[in-house]
Design an enzyme around this catalytic site. Sequence first.
Site, PDB file in Angstrom:
ATOM      1  N   GLU A  61       0.846  -1.202   0.000  1.00 26.45           N
ATOM      2  CA  GLU A  61       0.000   0.000   0.000  1.00 26.45           C
ATOM      3  C   GLU A  61       0.880   1.251   0.000  1.00 26.45           C
ATOM      4  OE1 GLU A  61      -3.573   2.228   2.451  1.00 26.45           O
ATOM      5  OE2 GLU A  61      -2.251   0.893   3.544  1.00 26.45           O
ATOM      6  N   HIS A  62       1.727   1.398   0.989  1.00 29.55           N
ATOM      7  CA  HIS A  62       2.564   2.593   1.102  1.00 29.55           C
ATOM      8  C   HIS A  62       3.993   2.355   0.644  1.00 29.55           C
ATOM      9  CE1 HIS A  62      -0.569   4.798   3.075  1.00 29.55           C
ATOM     10  NE2 HIS A  62      -0.705   3.850   3.980  1.00 29.55           N
TER      11      HIS A  62
END
Length: 112
Positions: A50-51
Amino acid sequence: MTLVRARSALARRTADGGAKPLGIFISSIDPATTDIVAAAGFDFVVLDAEHGRLGRIEVENHVRAADAGGAVPLVRVAENAPVAIQAMLDMGAHGVVVPHVDDAAAAERAIA
């Protein structure tokens, strides 16, 4: 450690007040990181797609490293979307961490 043995070991640690499993988030693109973490005795890794900068190829290499070292590989997906979730499971992740699940409808979408 085989896949079944790794999952069983994680399940045993969480059963009936047993020892808490030890895990770590990984955002490095280098699968040697996961290899080192697994060798150090971590029970599971959460690969941050995700990040972090992890793409499909990097996730697949990290999953292989975790499996080889006996750690259970989980992937935090970029979004609550069936295509994103299924892609990570197809690469061998044992489970996913789905972001932004704030209500029952979002949880149902993730499960579906």
